[in-house]
Design a protein around this motif. Sequence first.
Motif, mmCIF file in Angstrom:
data_model
loop_
_atom_site.group_PDB
_atom_site.id
_atom_site.type_symbol
_atom_site.label_atom_id
_atom_site.label_comp_id
_atom_site.label_asym_id
_atom_site.label_seq_id
_atom_site.Cartn_x
_atom_site.Cartn_y
_atom_site.Cartn_z
ATOM 1 N N ARG A 167 0.834 -1.201 0.000
ATOM 2 C CA ARG A 167 0.000 0.000 0.000
ATOM 3 C C ARG A 167 0.871 1.254 0.000
ATOM 4 N N ILE A 168 0.446 2.247 -0.800
ATOM 5 C CA ILE A 168 1.034 3.587 -0.744
ATOM 6 C C ILE A 168 -0.106 4.578 -0.574
ATOM 7 N N VAL A 169 0.048 5.476 0.394
ATOM 8 C CA VAL A 169 -0.902 6.571 0.578
ATOM 9 C C VAL A 169 -0.105 7.876 0.556
ATOM 10 N N ASN A 170 -0.474 8.764 -0.355
ATOM 11 C CA ASN A 170 0.183 10.059 -0.486
ATOM 12 C C ASN A 170 -0.728 11.157 0.051
ATOM 13 N N LEU A 171 -0.166 12.041 0.866
ATOM 14 C CA LEU A 171 -0.944 13.168 1.371
ATOM 15 C C LEU A 171 -0.854 14.302 0.356
ATOM 16 N N ILE B 80 -1.147 14.259 -7.022
ATOM 17 C CA ILE B 80 -2.340 13.519 -7.467
ATOM 18 C C ILE B 80 -2.091 12.865 -8.819
ATOM 19 N N GLY B 81 -1.443 13.578 -9.734
ATOM 20 C CA GLY B 81 -1.117 12.970 -11.017
ATOM 21 C C GLY B 81 -0.191 11.785 -10.876
ATOM 22 N N LEU B 82 0.820 11.922 -10.030
ATOM 23 C CA LEU B 82 1.738 10.823 -9.747
ATOM 24 C C LEU B 82 0.985 9.637 -9.161
ATOM 25 N N THR B 83 0.086 9.902 -8.235
ATOM 26 C CA THR B 83 -0.703 8.840 -7.595
ATOM 27 C C THR B 83 -1.498 8.055 -8.632
ATOM 28 N N ARG B 84 -2.178 8.758 -9.512
ATOM 29 C CA ARG B 84 -3.021 8.094 -10.507
ATOM 30 C C ARG B 84 -2.186 7.273 -11.489
ATOM 31 N N ALA B 85 -1.086 7.857 -11.960
ATOM 32 C CA ALA B 85 -0.246 7.140 -12.915
ATOM 33 C C ALA B 85 0.402 5.920 -12.277
ATOM 34 N N LEU B 86 0.908 6.094 -11.054
ATOM 35 C CA LEU B 86 1.574 4.984 -10.375
ATOM 36 C C LEU B 86 0.584 3.876 -10.037
ATOM 37 N N ASN C 149 -3.061 5.544 -3.410
ATOM 38 C CA ASN C 149 -4.126 6.529 -3.285
ATOM 39 C C ASN C 149 -3.600 7.820 -2.675
ATOM 40 N N ALA C 150 -4.355 8.887 -2.878
ATOM 41 C CA ALA C 150 -4.018 10.180 -2.283
ATOM 42 C C ALA C 150 -5.173 10.657 -1.422
ATOM 43 N N LEU C 151 -4.855 11.254 -0.303
ATOM 44 C CA LEU C 151 -5.846 11.938 0.525
ATOM 45 C C LEU C 151 -5.669 13.437 0.322
ATOM 46 N N CYS C 152 -6.794 14.141 0.273
ATOM 47 C CA CYS C 152 -6.781 15.573 -0.027
ATOM 48 C C CYS C 152 -7.487 16.343 1.086
ATOM 49 N N PRO C 153 -6.799 16.584 2.195
ATOM 50 C CA PRO C 153 -7.443 17.302 3.300
ATOM 51 C C PRO C 153 -7.674 18.768 2.962
ATOM 52 N N GLY C 154 -8.725 19.313 3.565
ATOM 53 C CA GLY C 154 -8.916 20.756 3.590
ATOM 54 C C GLY C 154 -8.252 21.296 4.853
ATOM 55 N N THR D 215 -7.993 2.176 -5.694
ATOM 56 C CA THR D 215 -6.657 2.616 -6.096
ATOM 57 C C THR D 215 -6.775 3.700 -7.149
ATOM 58 N N GLY D 216 -5.797 4.596 -7.153
ATOM 59 C CA GLY D 216 -5.781 5.699 -8.106
ATOM 60 C C GLY D 216 -6.723 6.829 -7.768
#
Length: 229
Positions: free
Chosen positions: A113-117, A140-146, A158-163, A215-216
């Motif tokens: 698993r990879i999670v990117n903030l 986010i682009g890196l997350t989707r491509a990877l 996956n990426a999490l996108c906090p406010g 994923t993605g």
Amino acid sequence: MKQAVVTGGTRGIGRAVADRLAAEGWSVLVLARTPIATPHRFAACDVADAAAVQAAFAPLARIDALVNCAGIAGANRLDGDDALWHAIIGSNLHGTYHCCKAALPKLPDGTGRIVNLASVLGLRGVPDQTAYCAAKHGVIGLTRALALAVAGRGITVNALCPGWVDTGMAHDRYAELGITPAQAAASVPTGQVATSAEIADAVIWLLRPESRGVTGHALPIDGGGLALP
């Protein structure tokens, strides 16, 4: 025991993620530039430095999860400080890339698993956040491509996108904007600023077996902010 690497794990969201993983029974290695008292294993590492990242990962035979939380922010426009632009892009985007590259050979097929903030600023623009928006859009682009590149291995990315999240970085931003925490909360449709623990909860779910079909994705955690017209 499962092994996780958490970058930027000495403060804010990264610290909450590292603590939650340990509470769930994971062995955690924290990477950060500055040593700070932490109950977890620690390696000093500037994630913007590719050689330093490779050196930090070299002793690890296997990891089960990588959570990229390291990053910096600061008000930046194109007529502003080039050094700040490069620092923000280096830490947030290049750092995520370097760590993903170092982790991939060590992640197990089927369960890695990879999670990117990332950030909601990776999904929209803010005039004085040129570098941060560019970096988080890139994450986010890196997350989707990877995610597509490693889908055949059964590894999710996956990426999490906090406010707004109640962290030191957010309070620095409040000062830049000249607003109070209460005013920030009032700008959120739910009327609440997220906590680091809530972001850590989302990370934990993305690391669990039941999330294997996810994923993605770039998941906003913003109290409904992006739903506003």
